[in-house]
Design an enzyme around this catalytic site. Structure first.
Site, PDB file in Angstrom:
ATOM      1  N   HIS A  55     -32.708  22.758  11.078  1.00  0.00           N
ATOM      2  CA  HIS A  55     -33.034  21.345  11.304  1.00  0.00           C
ATOM      3  C   HIS A  55     -33.359  21.029  12.771  1.00  0.00           C
ATOM      4  CE1 HIS A  55     -31.351  20.918   7.300  1.00  0.00           C
ATOM      5  NE2 HIS A  55     -30.220  21.428   7.707  1.00  0.00           N
ATOM      6  N   SER A  78     -38.086  23.633  11.441  1.00  0.00           N
ATOM      7  CA  SER A  78     -36.994  22.975  10.743  1.00  0.00           C
ATOM      8  C   SER A  78     -36.787  23.673   9.413  1.00  0.00           C
ATOM      9  CB  SER A  78     -37.343  21.511  10.520  1.00  0.00           C
ATOM     10  OG  SER A  78     -36.156  20.750  10.437  1.00  0.00           O
ATOM     11  N   SER A  83     -35.842  16.722   7.889  1.00  0.00           N
ATOM     12  CA  SER A  83     -34.722  16.694   8.834  1.00  0.00           C
ATOM     13  C   SER A  83     -35.129  16.697  10.307  1.00  0.00           C
ATOM     14  CB  SER A  83     -33.779  17.866   8.559  1.00  0.00           C
ATOM     15  OG  SER A  83     -34.442  19.090   8.779  1.00  0.00           O
ATOM     16  N   ASP A 141     -30.975  28.839   8.542  1.00  0.00           N
ATOM     17  CA  ASP A 141     -30.094  27.835   7.943  1.00  0.00           C
ATOM     18  C   ASP A 141     -30.577  27.608   6.515  1.00  0.00           C
ATOM     19  OD1 ASP A 141     -28.692  25.615   7.086  1.00  0.00           O
ATOM     20  OD2 ASP A 141     -29.056  24.426   8.877  1.00  0.00           O
ATOM     21  N   GLU A 204     -26.466  30.009   9.080  1.00  0.00           N
ATOM     22  CA  GLU A 204     -25.700  28.808   9.362  1.00  0.00           C
ATOM     23  C   GLU A 204     -24.886  28.269   8.187  1.00  0.00           C
ATOM     24  OE1 GLU A 204     -25.404  27.165  12.189  1.00  0.00           O
ATOM     25  OE2 GLU A 204     -24.942  25.090  11.701  1.00  0.00           O
ATOM     26  N   ASN A 229     -21.401  30.565   8.948  1.00  0.00           N
ATOM     27  CA  ASN A 229     -20.750  29.495   8.177  1.00  0.00           C
ATOM     28  C   ASN A 229     -19.246  29.718   8.059  1.00  0.00           C
ATOM     29  OD1 ASN A 229     -20.975  27.092   6.302  1.00  0.00           O
ATOM     30  ND2 ASN A 229     -20.022  28.583   4.939  1.00  0.00           N
ATOM     31  N   LYS A 234     -16.746  26.768  12.197  1.00  0.00           N
ATOM     32  CA  LYS A 234     -17.968  26.207  11.610  1.00  0.00           C
ATOM     33  C   LYS A 234     -17.604  25.440  10.339  1.00  0.00           C
ATOM     34  CE  LYS A 234     -22.060  25.623   9.660  1.00  0.00           C
ATOM     35  NZ  LYS A 234     -22.206  24.991   8.334  1.00  0.00           N
ATOM     36  N   ASP A 238     -17.792  21.548  10.882  1.00  0.00           N
ATOM     37  CA  ASP A 238     -19.132  20.984  10.626  1.00  0.00           C
ATOM     38  C   ASP A 238     -19.227  20.479   9.176  1.00  0.00           C
ATOM     39  OD1 ASP A 238     -21.749  21.388   9.362  1.00  0.00           O
ATOM     40  OD2 ASP A 238     -22.466  22.428  11.131  1.00  0.00           O
ATOM     41  N   ASN A 239     -18.953  21.359   8.214  1.00  0.00           N
ATOM     42  CA  ASN A 239     -19.101  20.974   6.818  1.00  0.00           C
ATOM     43  C   ASN A 239     -18.165  19.801   6.484  1.00  0.00           C
ATOM     44  OD1 ASN A 239     -20.081  23.567   7.342  1.00  0.00           O
ATOM     45  ND2 ASN A 239     -19.853  24.245   5.237  1.00  0.00           N
ATOM     46  N   CYS A 243     -19.878  16.156   7.862  1.00  0.00           N
ATOM     47  CA  CYS A 243     -20.285  15.363   6.696  1.00  0.00           C
ATOM     48  C   CYS A 243     -19.478  14.074   6.609  1.00  0.00           C
ATOM     49  CB  CYS A 243     -20.157  16.185   5.416  1.00  0.00           C
ATOM     50  SG  CYS A 243     -21.415  17.486   5.316  1.00  0.00           S
ATOM     51  N   HIS A 349     -27.378  21.824   0.297  1.00  0.00           N
ATOM     52  CA  HIS A 349     -28.533  22.317   1.065  1.00  0.00           C
ATOM     53  C   HIS A 349     -29.876  22.106   0.369  1.00  0.00           C
ATOM     54  CE1 HIS A 349     -30.357  24.449   4.377  1.00  0.00           C
ATOM     55  NE2 HIS A 349     -31.154  25.004   3.493  1.00  0.00           N
ATOM     56  N   HIS A 401     -25.339  15.624  11.604  1.00  0.00           N
ATOM     57  CA  HIS A 401     -24.036  15.633  12.263  1.00  0.00           C
ATOM     58  C   HIS A 401     -24.172  15.316  13.752  1.00  0.00           C
ATOM     59  CE1 HIS A 401     -22.917  17.279   8.560  1.00  0.00           C
ATOM     60  NE2 HIS A 401     -22.528  18.481   8.895  1.00  0.00           N
ATOM     61  N   SER A 409     -20.417  24.715  15.845  1.00  0.00           N
ATOM     62  CA  SER A 409     -21.267  25.563  14.988  1.00  0.00           C
ATOM     63  C   SER A 409     -22.213  26.425  15.825  1.00  0.00           C
ATOM     64  CB  SER A 409     -22.120  24.692  14.063  1.00  0.00           C
ATOM     65  OG  SER A 409     -21.306  23.878  13.268  1.00  0.00           O
ATOM     66  N   GLN A 413     -23.237  30.359  16.665  1.00  0.00           N
ATOM     67  CA  GLN A 413     -24.590  30.912  16.508  1.00  0.00           C
ATOM     68  C   GLN A 413     -24.979  31.742  17.734  1.00  0.00           C
ATOM     69  OE1 GLN A 413     -26.696  31.329  14.230  1.00  0.00           O
ATOM     70  NE2 GLN A 413     -26.477  29.727  12.679  1.00  0.00           N
TER      71      GLN A 413
HETATM   72  P1  NAI Z   1     -18.085  25.053  -0.961  1.00  0.00           P
HETATM   73  O1  NAI Z   1     -18.328  26.295  -1.719  1.00  0.00           O
HETATM   74  O2  NAI Z   1     -16.930  24.948  -0.030  1.00  0.00           O
HETATM   75  O3  NAI Z   1     -17.974  23.801  -1.968  1.00  0.00           O
HETATM   76  C1  NAI Z   1     -18.771  23.605  -3.081  1.00  0.00           C
HETATM   77  C2  NAI Z   1     -17.833  23.162  -4.219  1.00  0.00           C
HETATM   78  O4  NAI Z   1     -18.610  22.777  -5.347  1.00  0.00           O
HETATM   79  C3  NAI Z   1     -16.895  24.289  -4.676  1.00  0.00           C
HETATM   80  O5  NAI Z   1     -15.542  23.878  -4.566  1.00  0.00           O
HETATM   81  C4  NAI Z   1     -17.314  24.523  -6.122  1.00  0.00           C
HETATM   82  O6  NAI Z   1     -16.207  24.871  -6.953  1.00  0.00           O
HETATM   83  C5  NAI Z   1     -17.925  23.192  -6.509  1.00  0.00           C
HETATM   84  N1  NAI Z   1     -18.866  23.258  -7.618  1.00  0.00           N
HETATM   85  C6  NAI Z   1     -19.769  24.232  -7.928  1.00  0.00           C
HETATM   86  N2  NAI Z   1     -20.428  23.922  -9.053  1.00  0.00           N
HETATM   87  C7  NAI Z   1     -19.973  22.716  -9.450  1.00  0.00           C
HETATM   88  C8  NAI Z   1     -20.268  21.879 -10.556  1.00  0.00           C
HETATM   89  N3  NAI Z   1     -21.173  22.231 -11.472  1.00  0.00           N
HETATM   90  N4  NAI Z   1     -19.607  20.705 -10.660  1.00  0.00           N
HETATM   91  C9  NAI Z   1     -18.661  20.337  -9.756  1.00  0.00           C
HETATM   92  N5  NAI Z   1     -18.326  21.115  -8.690  1.00  0.00           N
HETATM   93  C10 NAI Z   1     -18.971  22.278  -8.550  1.00  0.00           C
HETATM   94  O7  NAI Z   1     -19.444  24.756  -0.165  1.00  0.00           O
HETATM   95  P2  NAI Z   1     -19.635  23.712   1.058  1.00  0.00           P
HETATM   96  O8  NAI Z   1     -19.457  24.421   2.327  1.00  0.00           O
HETATM   97  O9  NAI Z   1     -18.868  22.492   0.753  1.00  0.00           O
HETATM   98  O10 NAI Z   1     -21.205  23.429   0.929  1.00  0.00           O
HETATM   99  C11 NAI Z   1     -21.770  22.715  -0.163  1.00  0.00           C
HETATM  100  C12 NAI Z   1     -23.279  22.600   0.056  1.00  0.00           C
HETATM  101  O11 NAI Z   1     -23.523  21.793   1.212  1.00  0.00           O
HETATM  102  C13 NAI Z   1     -23.987  23.919   0.328  1.00  0.00           C
HETATM  103  O12 NAI Z   1     -25.274  23.866  -0.241  1.00  0.00           O
HETATM  104  C14 NAI Z   1     -24.095  23.952   1.842  1.00  0.00           C
HETATM  105  O13 NAI Z   1     -25.101  24.817   2.272  1.00  0.00           O
HETATM  106  C15 NAI Z   1     -24.361  22.506   2.134  1.00  0.00           C
HETATM  107  N6  NAI Z   1     -24.044  22.006   3.467  1.00  0.00           N
HETATM  108  C16 NAI Z   1     -24.694  20.855   3.845  1.00  0.00           C
HETATM  109  C17 NAI Z   1     -24.448  20.268   5.054  1.00  0.00           C
HETATM  110  C18 NAI Z   1     -25.183  19.053   5.444  1.00  0.00           C
HETATM  111  O14 NAI Z   1     -25.139  18.657   6.614  1.00  0.00           O
HETATM  112  N7  NAI Z   1     -25.873  18.375   4.552  1.00  0.00           N
HETATM  113  C19 NAI Z   1     -23.464  20.842   6.008  1.00  0.00           C
HETATM  114  C20 NAI Z   1     -22.792  22.012   5.493  1.00  0.00           C
HETATM  115  C21 NAI Z   1     -23.073  22.562   4.275  1.00  0.00           C
END
Ligand code: NAI
Length: 480
Positions: A55, A78, A83, A141, A204, A229, A234, A238-239, A243, A349, A401, A409, A413
């Site tokens: 991003h 990006s 983003s 990322d 990332e 990650n 991180k 960050d997550n 968020c 993501h 963020h 984070s 990196q």
């Molecule tokens: P995580 O693996 O810690 O959490 C995801 C959760 O979703 C898990 O607990 C899992 O059991 C649950 N899950 C999976 N399938 C499901 C379903 N069908 N119904 C309900 N729950 C379900 O992953 P994290 O780190 O929380 O990341 C989640 C997403 O967010 C990823 O795609 C990651 O890349 C993205 N992300 C986005 C950010 C942003 O700024 N927008 C920042 C960091 C991560």
């Protein structure tokens, strides 16, 4: 060549605004600035040719200029079509010493609101240096740059690019295949050379890391990978806290609908879901969680949230936020059953958590309210309000963020890039995490800014709990 510009951003006249914000962000990014200070006058990344796909925000600008300060030769895109912050991209292209008339910064190919064709064009541009060579390191990322070079090389080896299956393949896959087909004409054998030159990637996010482990297990990973990650500094910051900050920012900037008293559903109670749920609760929303994992479901329940299934709340909830990293969480049929003017957004993501492709096919009328905010009107007259077309709403509708958490984070990196560049022989074609010592160091670099006073172990206490006085303080299996 004329078709290969030196860089491409929306508007260079935004550079001064971007530069001012970068200057302020530097104050909030002590980890990155400490690395600049530590390596001042030395160029530990000299010889590193880093292609970054992350991003293109103000925070990322500080990362890019840290990498270049350490001697790296950097090209950037990006990793999402919505983003980019155009003032950040302009400032990076102009550079700290350039002017819009005489840009002297880092080649960046990014603007807010790219089409998918433009997005992959940018990625391809950043992967080719002016002399025709490729990068020797990737900073990814979500794994799109990693995906492109792997698929390109795979199809060159197979001698053919597969046909696009319009019925079953996502639209974006057609764009990627088209790009690879064009490249196969113009630069036959390119990706085999590019991938051979890459010595590693630092990744990332959760989704990108997931892709890397799949490739490692399938034996197709072509270079070493550092999973940034899963540094504690991180994903547990960050997550979670990132968020917690940017979810509400995104909803507010897009909709300005009051959250207090509303029922908000957060899908997934991982690191991202935990931060979102806490923020929505803080706004006074009544938060419901859905989970598939009994551990995360129990955590949510004991934090005081109701844990239900989508069917329990689909007709009654006001706000739906997906945070699973999984696909098809909210389908068109779900949206058909939602309350009129329900708000639907994704912070995971990729945009396949919400069935946007299905929505476009379902004969639903789209009314664009403003960029990255649309009303989708069903034939029965009820509508749903969709944020950032289902793409990560905190970066699509707001600015992602804040700097301080991104400093943690991005310090990881830079440490990962230093490791891959200076100790490359240590790494096989596998996925690694950074050692705990470095994780603790990243945290340490962020304490003073917050006025944190750390207690020092006595030698006697250290011996009693069996850790060195200077750390690491926890075994690798400790979960924080
Ligand atoms: P995580 O693996 O810690 O959490 C995801 C959760 O979703 C898990 O607990 C899992 O059991 C649950 N899950 C999976 N399938 C499901 C379903 N069908 N119904 C309900 N729950 C379900 O992953 P994290 O780190 O929380 O990341 C989640 C997403 O967010 C990823 O795609 C990651 O890349 C993205 N992300 C986005 C950010 C942003 O700024 N927008 C920042 C960091 C991560």
């Amino acid at each position: 060549a004329a078709d290969r510009p030196a860089f491409k951003v929306r508007d260079l006249s935004l550079a001064e605004w971007g530069r001012n914000e970068i200057r302020l962000a530097e104050q909030e990014m002590p980890g990155l600035m400490a690395l600049r200070q530590r390596y001042a006058g030395k160029k530990p990344l000299a010889g590193a040719k880093i292609m970054g796909s992350l991003h293109m925000t103000i925070q990322t600008a500080v990362l890019i200029e840290t990498l270049t300060a350490l001697g790296a030769d950097v090209r950037w895109v990006s990793c999402n079509i919505f983003s980019t912050q155009d003032h950040a991209a302009a400032a990076v292209a102009v550079g700290p010493n350039g002017t819009p008339e005489n840009p002297q910064g880092t080649p960046v190919f990014a603007w807010k609101g790219e089409t998918l064709e433009e997005y992959w064009w940018c990625t391809e541009q950043a992967l080719m240096w002016p002399d025709g060579s490729g990068p020797n390191l990737l900073l990814d990322d979500g794994g799109d740059a990693t995906l492109l070079v792997h698929k390109g090389a795979e199809y060159e080896k197979a001698g053919a690019i597969p046909a696009f299956d319009a019925e079953n393949d996502p639209e974006e896959w057609g764009v990627i295949l088209e790009l690879l087909r064009a490249e196969a004409q113009k630069n036959p054998g390119r990706w085999t050379k590019v991938i051979a030159g890459i010595r590693g990637v630092s990744e990332e996010t959760t989704t990108g890391v997931h892709r890397l482990y799949e490739m490692m297990n399938a034996g197709t990973l072509a270079f070493a990978a550092i999973n940034v990650n899963d540094s504690v500094t991180k994903s547990k910051f960050d997550n979670l806290y990132g968020c917690r900050h940017s979810i509400v920012d995104g909803i507010n900037r897009a909709t300005d609908v009051m959250m207090a008293g509303k029922v908000a559903v957060v899908f997934g109670y991982g690191d991202v879901g935990k931060g979102c749920a806490q923020a929505l609760k803080g706004q006074g929303a009544r938060v419901v969680i859905t989970e598939i994992d009994p551990i995360c479901a129990l955590q949510a329940a004991m934090e005081g949230y109701q844990v239900l299934t989508i069917d329990d709340v689909i007709e009654t909830a006001d706000i739906f936020i997906t945070a699973t990293g999984n696909k098809n969480i909210i389908t068109v049929d779900h949206m058909r059953r939602m309350k009129d003017k329900a708000i639907v957004g994704n912070i995971g993501h990729f945009d396949n958590e919400i069935d946007m492709a299905g929505l476009k096919k379902a004969g639903v009328k789209r009314v664009n309210i403003k960029p990255q905010y649309d009303e989708f009107v069903f034939p029965d007259g009820h509508s749903v309000l969709i944020l950032a077309e289902g793409r990560l709403l905190n970066l699509g509708c707001a600015t992602g963020h804040p700097s301080f958490v991104m400093s943690a984070s991005f310090t990881n990196q830079v440490l990962a890039q230093l490791e891959l560049h200076t100790n490359n022989a240590k790494y096989e074609k596998k996925v690694y995490t950074l050692p705990k010592k470095l994780d603790e160091e990243v945290a340490r670099l962020h304490l003073a800014k917050l006025g944190v006073k750390l207690t020092t172990l006595s030698a006697d206490q250290a011996a009693y709990i069996g850790v060195p006085v200077e750390g690491p303080y926890k075994p690798d299996h400790y979960r924080y």
